[in-house]
Every structure is written in structure tokens, then in C-alpha cells.
Design an enzyme around this catalytic site. Structure first.
Site, PDB file in Angstrom:
ATOM      1  N   GLY A  40       0.799  -1.276   0.047  1.00 27.85           N
ATOM      2  CA  GLY A  40       0.029  -0.002  -0.027  1.00 27.85           C
ATOM      3  C   GLY A  40       1.025   1.447   0.088  1.00 27.85           C
ATOM      4  O   GLY A  40       2.073   1.233   0.637  1.00 27.85           O
ATOM      5  N   ALA A  44      -0.600   6.093   5.054  1.00 27.71           N
ATOM      6  CA  ALA A  44       0.215   5.408   6.052  1.00 27.71           C
ATOM      7  C   ALA A  44       1.380   4.462   5.119  1.00 27.71           C
ATOM      8  O   ALA A  44       2.639   4.478   5.764  1.00 27.71           O
ATOM      9  CB  ALA A  44      -0.697   4.557   6.450  1.00 27.71           C
ATOM     10  N   GLY A  45       1.265   4.122   4.002  1.00 24.26           N
ATOM     11  CA  GLY A  45       2.262   3.023   3.324  1.00 24.26           C
ATOM     12  C   GLY A  45       3.296   3.894   2.991  1.00 24.26           C
ATOM     13  O   GLY A  45       4.418   3.644   3.155  1.00 24.26           O
ATOM     14  N   HIS A 266     -20.898   8.699   5.887  1.00 23.60           N
ATOM     15  CA  HIS A 266     -20.572  10.150   6.049  1.00 23.60           C
ATOM     16  C   HIS A 266     -21.932  11.139   5.533  1.00 23.60           C
ATOM     17  O   HIS A 266     -22.491  10.516   4.791  1.00 23.60           O
ATOM     18  CB  HIS A 266     -19.612  10.431   5.118  1.00 23.60           C
ATOM     19  CG  HIS A 266     -18.823  11.826   5.283  1.00 23.60           C
ATOM     20  ND1 HIS A 266     -19.510  12.923   4.778  1.00 23.60           N
ATOM     21  CD2 HIS A 266     -17.606  12.361   5.723  1.00 23.60           C
ATOM     22  CE1 HIS A 266     -18.672  13.966   5.056  1.00 23.60           C
ATOM     23  NE2 HIS A 266     -17.427  13.651   5.538  1.00 23.60           N
ATOM     24  N   ARG A 331     -20.290  12.983  12.653  1.00 22.44           N
ATOM     25  CA  ARG A 331     -20.893  12.296  11.247  1.00 22.44           C
ATOM     26  C   ARG A 331     -21.893  11.268  11.618  1.00 22.44           C
ATOM     27  O   ARG A 331     -22.893  11.154  10.782  1.00 22.44           O
ATOM     28  CB  ARG A 331     -19.432  11.499  10.752  1.00 22.44           C
ATOM     29  CG  ARG A 331     -18.712  12.437  10.395  1.00 22.44           C
ATOM     30  CD  ARG A 331     -17.234  11.927   9.405  1.00 22.44           C
ATOM     31  NE  ARG A 331     -16.475  12.948   8.768  1.00 22.44           N
ATOM     32  CZ  ARG A 331     -15.353  12.804   8.373  1.00 22.44           C
ATOM     33  NH1 ARG A 331     -14.874  11.662   8.187  1.00 22.44           N
ATOM     34  NH2 ARG A 331     -14.734  13.732   7.704  1.00 22.44           N
ATOM     35  N   HIS A 402     -18.343   5.785   3.774  1.00 27.30           N
ATOM     36  CA  HIS A 402     -17.337   6.546   3.623  1.00 27.30           C
ATOM     37  C   HIS A 402     -16.067   6.047   4.322  1.00 27.30           C
ATOM     38  O   HIS A 402     -14.725   5.879   3.671  1.00 27.30           O
ATOM     39  CB  HIS A 402     -17.303   7.962   4.334  1.00 27.30           C
ATOM     40  CG  HIS A 402     -16.546   8.900   4.315  1.00 27.30           C
ATOM     41  ND1 HIS A 402     -15.688   9.297   3.132  1.00 27.30           N
ATOM     42  CD2 HIS A 402     -15.399   9.468   5.251  1.00 27.30           C
ATOM     43  CE1 HIS A 402     -14.777  10.231   3.529  1.00 27.30           C
ATOM     44  NE2 HIS A 402     -14.640  10.250   4.736  1.00 27.30           N
ATOM     45  N   GLU A 426      -6.077   2.910   7.802  1.00 29.28           N
ATOM     46  CA  GLU A 426      -7.219   2.461   7.914  1.00 29.28           C
ATOM     47  C   GLU A 426      -7.484   1.025   8.050  1.00 29.28           C
ATOM     48  O   GLU A 426      -8.307   0.371   8.323  1.00 29.28           O
ATOM     49  CB  GLU A 426      -8.098   2.957   6.577  1.00 29.28           C
ATOM     50  CG  GLU A 426      -9.865   2.734   6.756  1.00 29.28           C
ATOM     51  CD  GLU A 426     -10.486   3.353   5.434  1.00 29.28           C
ATOM     52  OE1 GLU A 426      -9.832   3.980   4.713  1.00 29.28           O
ATOM     53  OE2 GLU A 426     -11.569   3.052   5.344  1.00 29.28           O
ATOM     54  N   ARG A 436     -15.221   7.851  13.853  1.00 34.81           N
ATOM     55  CA  ARG A 436     -14.002   8.577  13.531  1.00 34.81           C
ATOM     56  C   ARG A 436     -14.522  10.108  13.352  1.00 34.81           C
ATOM     57  O   ARG A 436     -15.406  10.323  12.665  1.00 34.81           O
ATOM     58  CB  ARG A 436     -13.359   8.172  12.244  1.00 34.81           C
ATOM     59  CG  ARG A 436     -12.023   8.937  11.986  1.00 34.81           C
ATOM     60  CD  ARG A 436     -11.168   8.450  10.830  1.00 34.81           C
ATOM     61  NE  ARG A 436     -11.937   8.584   9.519  1.00 34.81           N
ATOM     62  CZ  ARG A 436     -12.129   9.748   8.915  1.00 34.81           C
ATOM     63  NH1 ARG A 436     -11.691  10.775   9.304  1.00 34.81           N
ATOM     64  NH2 ARG A 436     -12.726   9.371   7.628  1.00 34.81           N
TER      65      ARG A 436
END
Lengths: 637, 250, 250, 637
Positions: A40, A44-45, A266, A331, A402, A426, A436
């Protein structure tokens, strides 16, 4: 199986600092002896791959897109939170921590969330140093805005393209390492199996999407940063390519999957317009800073043009129900409120599945040029998709899937229960609990990749007696064979339905039975229907072409096959969690329309262990304790 | 609405390729162009024919994956619109639409409408970054940046790397892409430090990849879905000139 | 000492106004000029006559409120001295002293010796600041400032906004006032970021308020109680020119 | 009435952080729904108005001067303290806190003072970011100097005009908000009444000083930042316009007035030269860094030229009595020491009310150019006023009223006992106890406005059920009628004395009976004389002109009327406080000429509640406890 989160002892505010000190280190000269696979290349990756390479590890990075710059992090519009308190309006690390724990409806680990809040301030510094063009004030300092679920302005942004700019920052850092030869990049390459040797993650098997060649890659650790599973609902704001395959196949190799039922709907998406739709488009939550959400008070008015409905006949239901947060309610709350008014028959637009997001007052107060400067690109996007001009008439919005808070279970070090398998962003379950907050996804992705994994992975290496595994190991052969067999099987069905049509059917089933509202009845039904649909897939899907070349139909069918198993796990988790919390709303557990948690029985993480095809997975729990934040009913009134 | 599609099909890089014609019935005008192709592909699959390969991912105009030349124009020629955000209401009932891939020496063909744009990644790898590693950076507010500079940098930074500029250019030049990144970073104090090295290295890599020269016709700006301005090319030329002057080489 | 005062009286903005003569006896030479006027006023009050209105507050030369033209010169013509710090020992026994208000189109009359200088505030509101909000700023020592620059900035920043420069100028120009603020902020790194916007906006507001043009006679510098130097006007002209060049408009 | 200071619980060093977290917030999008009135545009008022507007509140700001740039904060010369420890000489938040508590003679709240010390560091950062040209070293970093009452160099300065530069910084921040339309500015407008509805401050009544028109302004909160009451002494270093009217009229509406007897006499002022004098001029305390204070040892030498008195015949009495602080002894100590030597007949200059401040040694040590660079503008000012050249002969100085530590009582949130009425800067009583240290006034004003009120006002808004009051409310009508009646009454007396002559008489009386030394006898006498003088005022004052135009005589008379009531309260407070502490020196309570506190009976704040005309006010107490700083006799020896 015992799930030990390895949360450091000591006072909350000092856990991370103390832990960083206590962790073992890998000598700088020895780092080059360790190989790390990162799957990924999103926030993050890419941030992890770049940071690990900077430290001196040998990194291989894989992504299915044609370039690491395309991961779906790029589509995040609104911004990134950080407890900088640049606005002098009351923010602090503690408040960001508190807001996140509360926002997650007390279903996240305190220690993880506190570390996230601490690290948030470094992320902004890091991104600015990389040249991310965050919005500025005229005086040259950084601008902030407020975002759903927060009462302070702590969100940094780059127009409506914050995710893009942060991803490009990480992509550029990664590109620098690729250019330096410190990262080997594999685009258009899909991970299809995790290889586990003696209980440790030791490599992966991938397919080159251009020519179908399947290869093995061994390493001392495997990092999954492969995003969420929102596309199990077929329609979501995720990119078309987003899928659960990497994490689900790791799950099948022994990694427990935590809280799959925590999905985020969302509230501000463009409503569905027809059966042809391939995805839903998010309108940034930042619109709720100035737009007012309403529906007509009376069903009879729903067909009228909005301008013809006087203020007295409008129900600004968020302002009415949640006066202190108003249109900025979190949300899950805002989404359910929209569902509620639509269920009452007061929805607007096609299918009566929409509510207005109205900028008339904002334009009167701020002038149209100011509104255009703030949100122009979003208004343009709305017009491209709907053909409507939102300066002249209210937008119509409706909730859509979402983000997914569930993911592979990880301990405080972001390591799964399989040693050597780390999961970031995620793809893990760690920091958001059952819901979140806005502008926290980018924060978590970058925290994991820039500032957490680089410390914890070293501790893993330094603590283990390393055994060097090569791709000659039988486990790699076995995994390669699994891949080939699956491919052959998919191509062999030659049935009468496209993978798309089955995926669309699964998505509709998931949305109806396990979407914004869930019940024992709906979930039980889903758990009957999904295996049947899976059966239909394996007996009646049509996958064209062959393995030896670019075959998008084949790629997709493999991902749909995983969704068809994973969807069942999600519904099972939802059925077992006999309470409502955050994004998980069980109609049996409510109080005046709001979530009713059951802390006595469900203040825990549920982590599922795969037991083999056709067998029920085992549910493990990790208890959650709240020492800093007092467990309370989450109220935004 | 009903449409006739003339679509480029090419089995792989070695194949010579050619147009294939498809009649499409009952197209919903609210569909995006790619959703229309999805429908065509589902029809092909059910007939056992391999679907048309094309790149796409986010389908909201930001990932830069989609790359179709529609009726001779990259992304179809609507202002600030990628193919994935182009909706069928922009076409007329009965229209014949041609669909082709990007075509450029530096973007080798892969299959059907898919080409290989990794040359762009290699240009970034050559210098399209600020050389800071993770950690040890100053407070984000330590260096003020004029809003105008930051806004301009953002104008340039918006580039999605789709390659439409190359596809539209008669020389298949990558100048607009390179200019956007060089300008983004040169406009901000963080990026100024290594501006000269960056400009030299990125331009050198661009040349190595086989992109053509820029003759400033503006066709790149015209198709750019993020409206990256031609004047960034002027800025790139200044940056490059400045770098040559200070560092020599080139 | 005994003095004859010829003082401007004007009931309000509409009144035409004129000089009034007052004889003042036994003035203590250690009095300040305003204390002398206080004494005159007490005499008037006891006779049931409205005292002479004049602005003053700190009476130590820093607030910029006092605004008297004394014997034809703003603040009375002593080096670096406001009217409130001018002492009677500077006058001769038996002298006749004329006292008038600032006179400039952009400073409308209010009453007697009081005029309306809010135009100065509006010029500052147009751009005489650094656009930072409270909080979120870097450590004070994060950006070093050369002592020379800081000292020069302070020379300019000392302006007390009294308006003597306008009153002394034959064109009633506010250039010295604007120059002081533009220079103060342009000389420091914190203020450099928005120097162009600031110069353009402040000059535009100055023009809007109806101040005259600068013909560099230096009469402003001569009366300035804080000795703001004429060369700051040269700096303002450079800043403004630079801004026009980079931003256009103006 | 119970005075609850609402001091947060928990350890002293964490109170403010914890409190900032615990306070309720107003959602960013809701801030625009709250109206705030700020009266005064000095450091505290301008910084508060600007910061509140930046946060999004609707702000109206009022000042009596023709521009907010003229408030008397501008005249502060010396500097501003901050615990930056840039000099590495041992400063810290704790030391600034300690010095301030001790300097205030243990009559301030520990929690407030600690917060002030914490916030001090942010103030310097903020002001530098605004472009305040603080003095720099050649290396480009900030310079510091030491200041009275401190043993470290923690004072930041901009030549001798620090107050000016800080005020212009705040004025510019305010101007930016005015330009953006976020603050409505009302210059030449005087607040004459506070309007209280159902116990909450809900607005003010003001008079337009140009045309006499009286108008009402409603708001959700009223902030008074209207400075101190030093002009009750007629002669003081305050500006001519400084007055007690805003705070005193709020007092009459129910706000308690705390510690009015705490007045600061500044030791380094230019001595009085005659009866005509309208004000006294301060010579910055910074002069004491290099100047040496002395008087002749013998009375007989007092008439000689100072140069003719040999060193051996001089009494450097501060160096002698307080060897460790020397010429930098705190203000109250230095002032009383000057009084003492003059009382002994050893004063110099007219009326023998002066002591020498001598730079001969400094010039010998540093050269005249260096002394000129440091203090040139002060030497020039001295020469303008006295006609003497202080490079050639010593300055003469004498103590003068300078600052008032008393003020409206406020809790930890800076809110008075009237909810919704906030009081900032010198107008409140909060942080300096019985004596203020040099360079701490600017610090407190900016702390209140930039960094404290912006947090606490939100908590008030978010905690209250807000009732929207408009100026149609009967309380506004009533207040307007009070104003008109007062004006009519003042104009109707048509007596034979000017307001100035009565004010001067009051001032002389206050100075003699309640100045540097106070006794039961003197105070009892004052309490008899003040009502008589008030009676004289209302029966024999002459106020000329009319209401309908600029009428400075009328403005002034109204302020004198308040001083005539307030002076009595001040004396009553001084009489009741049967101890000596800081600036309050009761001759009955001393030990070897120094203050003798009575902690057993007077370790408390005295807050006076108005009971109506002709009635004695009620004295309430707020006990003061000292947990961090050990109560001790304050010694600077």
C-alpha cells in the site's frame, strides 16, 4: 488466544515517551540487514516506506495502482487535525485526545488515542517541512478551520485537496528514497497471499497486474497499509479499486480482524441518482461550517422548490436537536438525523433520499466571492456531477459509506497477533473506536507511518532471534499454489453473471441489512443471504480473458470473492455486538433515537479469528478500560 | 440516449491495435463517461468478450488515473474536468464518440486504453521533493509564507499527474508537469534551498525519458483538468536558467 | 510672566470660527503649555464661559493626542517636543502667542482646537499590521533580526500618530505617517511577508481619505516630535514601486 | 454574598491547563451569534477585542480617546516581564510566580499569579510575531534587562517606549479586525452606565462625546478594561483622562470593588514643581539599573550643589538598607525609603521633596554614549520638563502615585460577581496583591486580553441559558434616564468653583491622609472631609456649556463626581485593613520601618459591595491561602 495490547504502564501522558525509551533499538549499521515489505502506498504506506528507508532498512513497496501517487488518500478533501492550538481557542493534546475518545463512543484504546494526539503536532511540522502548501493567513502563518465533532479550530487544510497534498508530500518523500535506491517500488502489483513461517509473517505473494506473473517476496516484517473495506457496500465514497483482499487474506492466515461492524456513514455525500452509479462522491464536511442543513417541516412541501419554502416552514433539524454543535454535529449523529427525517417522509430530491445543505445565509453574510474562495472547487464538483448551481439553490446531500473503523487487530506497537505483521492506517482498527472524527483519518495514517511504526518495528527486530527465510521456503510455494488455484477456479466458472452484478447485489444487501440501522432480524437475514450469494458467485460468475496479461476482470473478481466472505464476518460482528455505539446503530438499543451503549457487556474490542472455510470464526475480546476519560453518554446537545 | 463508440483496442504493447465500434443503447445522461464504459464492459463480459481495459480509480477527478482521449481531446475537452467526471449529459443523442489512449513515446502502451506513465514517477524521483527526512524539523509556524506565494504554490501543486498535457502536446512534452512541481517547491521557502539542483535534475530526467521539447502552444494548459497555468513553464525556464547560471552543467 | 494669547475658537464643524484674544497673567515658567491653557480655562469657567476645547491625555509626549499649532508651527517648533511637553520657559515675557488647530481637509474640524484624525486609523485598518491572530506563533527567538534593522524599525515605529506632519505640510500629505508604518513593518522579517499588499492598501486608503501628495519639502520631518526621518518616505516609495511592479494595480 | 474565586482544583502548575480543558467551548460556527462589548482600548481592551473578534465573536469596542491608539498603556516606559529564561540566569515560570507573590506581599491569589507567569512566555512570542521591535542583541536575538524587584533579567523592552510598542501591536491587531468588519469601534465615546438584567451584565449606556447623544448597546457580555483610579489623587503619573467612572458605576450596579486601598507609589518620578501642575511624570524604573540613589548624610548639605558633596558625605540609602537588591528594591520599599529620608529633612530640591538619582558612576563606567543609548530619551524628557541636564548633574526624583492594584473583584475567570461582567488589566484587582513589580503591568494586561479572557468568556457563554436582551428592555431606559438626570444636575449647579479646583483639593487630601503613610487618625479625618467636599461639589461646582456638543468640562465633572465617592471607599478600605502590606503602609503596623503584615487577620481580599447612596458599603472577604509559597516576612535585605 490472548490478545495482549502491550500498553505501556505509567501515567497516560508519559506512556509513549517512556515506551520509546524502553523499546530496544537496532544499531544504525545493522538496519540495512533487515528487509521490510510495505503493501500500500497511501498516506500510511508511503510515509512508512519513506521513513523506514530513511532509517536504513531495505524496503520493498507494493501498490496495485500504476503509481504510488494515486492511492485513495488523495481524495480526502477537508483537512488534518493537530493539537497545535494555533488559534488560541482552547485546544490541547488532552482535548484532541478527549474529543477522539468521546467521538469514538468510548470504543477506542485510551493509550493509542493519546499517542495519536501527541504525535499530531509533529505531523504538521513534518508536512510543512516537505513543502505541503497548507492554507495560510495573510501574515504568513498557518490557517485553521473547524470540522465536524470539534468545538475548536484545529484542522489544517490545503483548499479542498488536503489529502492530495499530504499524499504528494509522502509520495515525494518515498520517491526520494526510490531515487536513492533505498526503496524498491512495485506499482501495478497486487498482494494476494501473506506468508507465515513458524507463526511469524515472513513475506508475501504478489501478482504483476501487467503480465499476470506471480512472485514471492521474503522479508523480516510485512507492513499492511491497504486501506479500508467500505466497498463491501459496493457504493461508497471509496475509489473503485479499494478492497479488503490484503487484510482479509492475512486474516485467513491467522491475523484477527477487529470490530468489522464499525463502519462510518458520511453525512455529506451527493445522493444516489440511478442504478448505473459506480461510486458516491463526498462533499467535504467543511461545507457544514457555513452551510445549514434543513428539510421542510411538512411532507407536503418536499416537492416544492426550496426557495419557495419560507424559513418558518423549514426544519433546521441539526441546529434544533444539537444546539451547541449545530450543523457541526459528528458524522454518525448527522447521518442518522438525515436518515430519520427521510424516514419520516421529509426527504427531498429523487427517491426522497436527500436533505438540503443551504448556503443562502452564508452568501448573505459573507458575500458570494468569499464563499467561492472557501468552497469554489466543491461547488464546481457538485455542478459537474448534478448539473446544479449551488450558489443559486441548496445542495442536496445524503449519507454514504465512507470509512471503516474496523480492521486487523494490532497492539500498541501496531503489530497484529501474527508477529512481524504490522498494520497501519485505515487497515488497522486502532484509534477511532466506533466512529471517526472528521480530519482524523489523515492524522492517523501519517502518525502510524511517520512517527509510530519507525520506532516499534525496530523493537520487534531487536527483540527477536531472527531466522532468515528465503522464498525457497515451502510456505512460499504453498502460497503461490493457492494463488494459481484461485485464478484457475475463477476463470473456470464461465457463468452468466458479471462480478459487478454480484458485487452490486452484495452491496445493496449490506446497505439494507447492515447500514445506518441494524437489527437482529436484518442481520440474521443477511447471514442467510450472503452465503447463498457467495454460492451464486462461485457457480455463476463470468470472468473473461486469461491470467497472462492485464486482466482487470480477473483482478476484480478476486476482490469480490473476498468481499463475499468478509461481508458475512461484518454482519456476524454486528449481530454479536448487542449495543449501539458510534457508527454501529442497533435499533434494539436506543434511547430517544440516540445510541445506547452497554458498557457493562461491550466495553471491549471484538477480534475475530478465522477457523477455516465453512467454520464459524472465534470471537476474542480485548477489554477496554477508561482511566482518563469518564465513561459517559455521548451528547452533542 | 443512444451512442456509437469507436474505441481503441490493443491486446498488448506488441500488438498494432485498431478501433472497434460499439453501439450503446439507453445511456442515462446522469452517468459519468466511465460508468457508461462500465455498462459496455458488462455487456462484453456476458458475451464472453474481454472488456475494454482502462485505468481509473477514485472516479472523482483527483487520483489522475483516468487517461482517455475522447473525440480527439484529452479528457474530452470540458473545462477542469477529468474523464471520470465527464457526464453523458454533455453528449448528444446519436453521437459517435471516439475513445483513444494517451499516445506518447515516453508513455508506452500497455493494453487498450491503458498506457505506462511511470516516466512521470522517475522525474519526481530525480528531484521533485524537498530533501527532508522524517523528524527534526522546525515548528510549522516558524517560517511565515506569504499567502500569495502559498496560494500560487498550491495552484501548481494541484497537478494530478494524469499526463493529459503530454497527450495533448504535438511534441509530447512534459514541460507542464515538470513546471508544476518545480514551481510548487520553488515558491515556498522550504523548497528554495535546493531549487537549482531540483530544476537541473528533473529537466535532465525529462529529457532522458524521451519527452519532446516545449514550443509553448498552450495545448497542455487547455486540457489540464487542474488548470495548471502556462506561466509556470515560464517560471520553470527561469528556474532552470538560474540553475545553469549558478551551477553550470545542464 | 505675562502673555497675550490669540486662540482659535470654533463652536462646531459648521461654524466659521475665528481668533479670540486672552491676556494671561503670572504664568509660571515651569508650567507646560497645556497647563497654561488649563489655567486660562479655569478662568473662563469661573466667568461662565465655555473653556477652550483641546485634545490632550498623557501629557508626557507619547499618546499623540495634543495637536496645537503654536505661533504657526505644529507643536510649537521645539526639537522632538509635543505641545504637552513644551514648557513656558521657552517663551518670553510679554509675548503674543497664536494657537490654532491642525488644518487639513482629511482632518475635519470638531471644535476650537480639536479636529478629527480618524483618517489615520482607517489607513492603519487598511493594512498597517501583520496579519497574525492571537496564538500559534513561533518562539520569539526563532527568527533573528539584525540589531540595525530592529533599531531602524523602532525609529519608524515611534510615530505617535499626532498628525503634526500633515498639519505642517503645504499639501496636507500623510506620507510621513504612512511611511513610518510601512517602513517599521517592512524592515522586520515578520512584516515582510505582506509588505506589498500593505503598501498598496495603505497608500490607496491615504488617497481615498483626501490627503495631498508629497513634494518632499521636509516640513513634516522638521515638526515631527519623534523625529521620524524623511528617508522613510523614500523607503515607502520603494516599497510602493516594488509592490506595483509585482502585483500590478495600485 | 459569597465570593467564589472558582479556582480550579489540582496541582498549582496544572490548574490552568486542566481548567482550559474543563471549560465549556462555544462551537466555532456559533461564536458569531454572541455579541461582546469591550470598554477601553488599552493593552487589555485592545488585545481582548482583537482576540475575541479573531475567534469569531461580534465585538463592539468603546474608548473615550479620539483613537484606540492613545490609551495610557502607551506611556509605560520600562518593559514587560516574561519567564523565558533567555538569559540563562535562573529564571523560570516558578520564579516569576514566586517573585510576584512575594512582591505583592502575599496578598494575591497564587493560582492567578501562576497562570500569569505561565502565559508570560506566549505574550512575547505573540508581540514579536506582530512586529513589535523589541531591543535586540547584535546576534539578532532578543535583549533583556533587569527591573525593580527581580534578581534575574527577564524584562523585554523597546527603548524607553515598551508600552507604546506593545499598545501599537494590539492596536494594529484591533485595526485589522475593524478593517475586516469584525469589530465595530466607537472612539470618543464614554461609558456612563452598566446595564444589568436579572443579575447579568447585558449592556452599557454611552455618551457620544462629540454631540452628547446618549445611546444603549446590548450584548451577551460586557468587558471592562478601563484602567486604574490613580487620578483620585489628582496628581499622578496617569493620563489626564484616566478615571474610575466605568468601574465605579459598575460597582454601583452591584460589582464588588476589591482592595481599593492598594495603591502604588512609584519611586522614580520627577518631583512636583508648583501648584499649577496637572500631572506627574514618571522616569522609567529602568534608570535604577544604572543610576544610584542618594541624599546627603547631613541635613546641612542639602542646599549644596551635589557635585560639591563628597562620596563620604552621601547616603546611598537603598544600597545601605537593602544590600542584595540595592537600587533595584521593589517600588513600595524604594518609595517609603525616599519618604523616610525626606521626612528626616534630608530631601533635596524645591520643598526638600526629592532625592538624587545619579549617573556619574555609570557614565564613568560605561561612557556617556552608552548611557545615552540606553536612556537618552528619558534624559531628554527630564531636561524638557526641568530644564536640567542629567548627564551633568544628578536627576532629582520623588515618589508619585502610579498604579492601583485594587479594582473590581473578579474570579479566576476574570468575571466579576455580576455574571457576564468581565474585568481586565488594571481595572481588576487580580494579580499584583498589595504591590506590583516593575514591568508586570503590561504583562498582566496582555495576558488577560490575549490569553485568558478568550478562553473564559466562552465558558460563560456555553454554560448559560442565553436570553437575548435588546435595548428596548426597561433596564436600558432606566439607565439612560440616570445618565440624563446626572447631566442635567451637573449643568444646573452653576456654582463658583471649577471641577478642577475641587478635584485638586480631593487629591491633596487623599495624598496627605491616605498616601505613602496612613494612620487611623489620618483616615478618620479623611472620611469626614471627603463627604463635605462632595457636598461642596454638588452645591458649588460650575459646569459650563451644554450637553449637545463636545463639552470637556461636563465630561470631567462627571468623573470628578465619581472620584468624590470612590475616594471615601478607598479610605474606608485603608482604615479597615489594620495591617501594613505592600503599598498600604499603616504607621501603626511596622517593624523597624518596614511593613508588618497581620496574616492571622488579613490574609484575605476585601471586596466592597455598594449599598446605596449614603449607606455604608458591605465588606466581604475572600480568604487567601498560600500552598506553594511559604508565607514569610518580605525581605529584600
Amino acid at each position: 488466544m490472548k490478545l495482549d495490547a502491550h500498553i505501556p504502564s505509567g501515567p497516560l501522558t508519559q506512556k509513549w515517551d517512556q515506551h520509546r525509551f524502553d523499546m530496544k533499538l537496532v544499531n544504525p549499521a545493522n538496519k540495512r540487514k533487515f528487509d521490510v515489505i510495505v503493501v500500500g502506498a497511501g498516506l500510511a504506506g508511503a510515509s512508512a516506506a519513506a521513513s523506514l528507508a530513511e532509517l536504513g532498512y531495505n524496503v520493498k513497496c507494493f501498490c496495485f495502482q500504476d503509481s504510488p501517487r494515486r492511492a485513495h488518500s488523495i481524495a480526502a478533501q477537508g483537512g488534518i487535525n493537530a493539537a497545535k492550538n494555533y488559534k488560541n481557542d482552547g485546544d490541547s493534546v488532552h482535548r484532541l485526545f478527549y474529543d477522539t475518545v468521546k467521538g469514538g463512543d468510548f470504543r477506542a484504546r485510551e493509550a493509542n488515542v493519546h499517542r495519536l494526539a501527541q504525535v499530531s503536532v509533529s505531523i504538521i511540522d513534518q508536512c510543512v517541512a516537505q513543502g505541503v502548501p497548507f492554507a495560510r493567513e495573510y501574515g504568513g502563518l498557518l490557517d485553521n478551520r473547524s470540522f465536524g465533532g470539534a468545538q475548536v479550530s484545529r484542522t489544517f487544510y490545503a483548499r479542498g485537496q488536503t489529502g492530495q497534498q499530504l499524499l504528494l508530500g509522502a509520495y515525494q518523500a518515498l520517491s526520494r528514497q526510490i531515487g536513492l535506491g533505498r526503496v524498491e517500488m512495485y506499482p501495478r502489483t497486487e498482494m494476494l497471499e501473506l506468508v507465515v513461517v513458524d507463526g511469524h509473517a515472513k513475506g508475501i505473494v504478489v501478482r504483476d497486474l501487467i503480465n499476470g506473473v506471480v512472485t514471492s517476496h521474503a522479508a523480516d516484517a510485512v507492513v499492511l497499509a491497504t486501506g479500508g473495506y467500505g466497498n463491501v457496500f459496493f457504493l461508497s465514497t471509496n475509489a473503485k479499486g479499494c478492497n479488503v483482499t490484503a487484510t482479509y487474506r492475512a486474516h485467513k492466515m491467522g491475523a484477527t480482524f477487529a470490530n468489522p461492524c464499525y463502519t462510518q456513514i458520511h453525512p455529506t455525500c451527493i445522493p444516489v441518482s440511478g442504478d448505473h452509479q459506480s461510486k458516491l462522491t463526498l462533499m467535504s464536511e467543511s461545507l457544514r461550517n457555513d452551510g445549514r442543513v434543513w428539510v421542510p417541516k411538512r411532507k407536503e412541501d418536499c416537492g416544492k422548490t426550496p426557495a419557495s419554502i419560507p424559513d418558518s416552514d423549514r426544519d433546521y433539524y441539526l441546529e434544533r436537536k444539537y444546539p451547541s454543535f449545530g450543523n457541526l454535529a459528528p458524522r454518525d449523529i448527522a447521518s442518522r438525523a438525515a436518515k430519520e427525517v427521510c424516514d419520516e417522509g421529509r426527504g427531498v430530491g429523487p427517491g426522497s433520499l436527500g436533505v438540503y445543505l443551504d448556503f443562502a445565509d452564508a452568501i448573505a453574510r459573507l458575500t458570494e466571492p468569499v464563499v467561492r474562495e472557501r468552497y469554489g472547487n466543491l461547488f464546481d464538483m457538485y455542478e459537474r456531477i448534478t448539473g446544479e448551481n449551488a450558489y443559486q439553490q441548496p445542495m442536496r446531500i445524503y449519507p454514504a459509506v465512507h470509512y471503516t473503523m474496523g480492521g486487523l487487530w494490532v497492539d500498541y506497537n501496531l503489530m497484529s497477533n501474527l508477529p512481524g505483521l504490522f498494520v497501519l492506517g485505515e487497515a488497522n482498527f486502532s484509534d477511532h473506536g466506533a466512529n471517526r472524527l472528521g480530519a482524523s483519518a489523515l492524522m492517523q495514517g501519517l502518525a502510524d507511518g511517520y512517527f509510530i511504526l519507525p520506532y516499534t518495528i525496530g523493537h520487534y527486530f531487536a527483540s527477536q532471534k531472527q531466522t532468515r527465510i528465503t522464498t525457497d521456503h515451502p510456505e512460499f510455494k504453498k502460497a503461490q499454489e493457492t494463488v494459481s488455484a484461485r485464478t484457475r477456479r475463477l476463470l473456470a466458472v464461465k457463468g452468466k453473471r458479471t462480478a459487478t452484478s454480484i458485487h452490486r447485489e452484495l452491496g445493496k444487501l449490506m446497505w439494507e441489512h447492515c447500514g445506518m440501522a441494524r437489527s437482529k432480524e436484518s442481520l440474521t437475514a443477511a447471514l442467510q443471504k450472503i452465503p447463498a450469494l457467495r454460492e451464486e458467485f462461485w457457480s455463476n460468475v463470468r470472468v473473461t480473458g486469461e491470467n497472462g496479461s492485464l486482466n482487470q476482470d480477473l483482478e476484480y473478481a478476486g476482490r469480490v470473492a473476498d468481499f463475499l466472505e468478509f461481508g458475512e464476518l461484518l454482519c456476524l460482528d454486528a449481530l454479536t455486538r448487542e449495543e449501539s455505539c458510534g457508527g454501529h446503530f442497533r435499533v434494539e438499543h436506543q434511547e430517544a433515537g440516540e445510541c445506547k451503549r452497554d458498557d457493562a457487556h461491550f466495553s471491549h474490542v471484538a477480534a475475530w479469528e478465522y477457523q477455516g472455510e465453512g467454520k464459524s470464526p472465534t470471537r476474542h475480546i480485548e477489554p477496554l478500560t477508561f482511566d482518563e476519560v469518564h465513561l459517559a453518554t455521548r451528547s452533542y446537545k | 440516449m443512444n451512442l456509437t463508440l469507436k474505441i481503441w483496442r490493443q491486446k498488448d504493447a506488441k500488438d498494432i491495435g485498431g478501433f472497434e465500434t460499439h453501439e450503446v443503447r439507453e445511456v442515462n445522461p446522469d452517468m459519468s463517461f466511465l460508468e457508461m464504459l462500465d455498462v459496455v464492459n458488462e455487456g462484453l463480459i456476458l458475451r464472453g468478450i474481454e472488456p475494454i481495459a482502462f485505468d481509473s480509480d477514485c472516479r472523482e477527478g483527483i487520483c489522475g488515473a483516468c487517461s482517455l482521449v475522447i473525440n480527439g481531446t484529452a479528457h474530452g475537452g470540458h473545462k477542469a474536468t477529468t474523464a471520470c467526471q465527464l457526464h453523458m449529459r454533455k453528449f448528444s443523442d446519436g453521437e459517435t464518440i471516439t475513445v483513444e489512449p494517451w499516445r506518447a513515446r515516453a508513455f508506452p502502451m500497455v493494453k487498450d486504453l491503458v498506457c505506462d506513465r511511470s516516466a512521470f514517477d522517475r522525474i519526481i524521483q530525480a528531484g521533485g521533493f524537498v530533501s527532508v527526512s522524517t523528524g527534526g524539523v522546525p515548528d510549522a509556524n516558524a517560517i511565515p509564507v506569504a499567502k500569495e506565494d502559498s496560494d500560487q504554490a498550491m495552484d501548481a501543486a494541484q497537478c494530478i499527474g494524469c499526463g493529459a498535457c503530454v497527450a495533448a502536446c504535438k511534441n509530447a512534452s512534459a514541460m507542464l508537469f515538470v513546471a508544476a512541481k518545480v514551481s510548487h517547491l520553488a515558491l515556498m521557502p522550504q523548497g528554495k534551498v535546493e531549487r537549482e539542483r531540483r530544476a537541473l535534475n528533473m529537466v535532465a530526467q525529462m529529457d532522458t525519458e524521451g519527452f519532446g521539447a516545449c514550443s509553448v502552444t498552450g495545448s497542455c494548459e487547455a486540457v489540464c483538468p487542474k488548470e495548471i497555468r502556462l506561466d509556470f513553464i515560464a517560471r520553470l525556464n527561469r528556474e532552470y536558467g538560474r540553475a545553469l547560471l549558478h551551477r553550470g552543467g545542464g
